[in-house]
Write a protein that holds these residues in place. Structure first.
Motif, mmCIF file in Angstrom:
data_model
loop_
_atom_site.group_PDB
_atom_site.id
_atom_site.type_symbol
_atom_site.label_atom_id
_atom_site.label_comp_id
_atom_site.label_asym_id
_atom_site.label_seq_id
_atom_site.Cartn_x
_atom_site.Cartn_y
_atom_site.Cartn_z
ATOM 1 N N THR A 87 6.067 5.476 -17.814
ATOM 2 C CA THR A 87 7.223 5.649 -16.936
ATOM 3 C C THR A 87 6.785 6.159 -15.573
ATOM 4 O O THR A 87 7.249 5.678 -14.534
ATOM 5 C CB THR A 87 8.240 6.616 -17.574
ATOM 6 O OG1 THR A 87 8.646 6.081 -18.834
ATOM 7 C CG2 THR A 87 9.449 6.818 -16.689
ATOM 8 N N VAL A 90 5.130 3.339 -13.621
ATOM 9 C CA VAL A 90 6.114 2.383 -13.110
ATOM 10 C C VAL A 90 6.799 2.956 -11.874
ATOM 11 O O VAL A 90 6.968 2.267 -10.859
ATOM 12 C CB VAL A 90 7.147 2.019 -14.201
ATOM 13 C CG1 VAL A 90 8.328 1.258 -13.612
ATOM 14 C CG2 VAL A 90 6.485 1.210 -15.302
ATOM 15 N N THR A 93 4.395 2.824 -8.961
ATOM 16 C CA THR A 93 4.226 1.455 -8.486
ATOM 17 C C THR A 93 5.430 1.023 -7.662
ATOM 18 O O THR A 93 5.284 0.429 -6.591
ATOM 19 C CB THR A 93 4.023 0.499 -9.670
ATOM 20 O OG1 THR A 93 2.886 0.925 -10.414
ATOM 21 C CG2 THR A 93 3.815 -0.924 -9.198
ATOM 22 N N ARG A 94 6.615 1.351 -8.131
ATOM 23 C CA ARG A 94 7.822 1.001 -7.376
ATOM 24 C C ARG A 94 7.851 1.702 -6.024
ATOM 25 O O ARG A 94 8.266 1.107 -5.019
ATOM 26 C CB ARG A 94 9.068 1.353 -8.179
ATOM 27 C CG ARG A 94 9.307 0.407 -9.326
ATOM 28 C CD ARG A 94 10.570 0.737 -10.086
ATOM 29 N NE ARG A 94 10.766 -0.221 -11.150
ATOM 30 C CZ ARG A 94 11.453 0.001 -12.251
ATOM 31 N NH1 ARG A 94 12.009 1.193 -12.437
ATOM 32 N NH2 ARG A 94 11.589 -0.924 -13.158
#
Length: 101
Positions: A87, A90, A93-94
């Protein structure tokens, strides 16, 4: 020249921030259990490992125009118990994508 220097500075700052965040995530996750079937990183030839990763990246990039990459959690050594780390990755990365789009 100036724009490139600014972009390089921003990239360096992002990399430093991500390294710090990764260290924090690893520290919070504690020691990881080693899969007995996983290859030993110390015994793996870094050149051949890089070649394998390169081939996989090229194969994924030329995957027939599908537009999406497949994500193999088991192949990456990510167990279902590593949801917090995943999580966080992610979200990171976003954030990177949002900064550079």
């Amino acid at each position: 020249g100036v724009r490139r220097d600014r972009q390089m500075s921003e990239t360096r700052a992002t990399v430093a921030r991500l390294k710090q965040e990764l260290q924090e995530v690893r520290a919070a996750a504690g020691p990881r259990e080693v899969d007995p079937n996983a290859p030993n990183a110390a015994k793996t030839d870094p050149v051949s490992a890089a070649k394998v990763r390169g081939r996989a990246a090229r194969a994924a990039a030329s995957g027939g125009g599908q537009g999406q990459l497949a994500l193999n959690f088991e192949g990456l050594g990510i167990a279902s118990a590593d949801r917090t780390m995943l999580t966080s990755a992610v979200q990171t990365t976003r954030a990177i994508i949002a900064e550079h789009v």
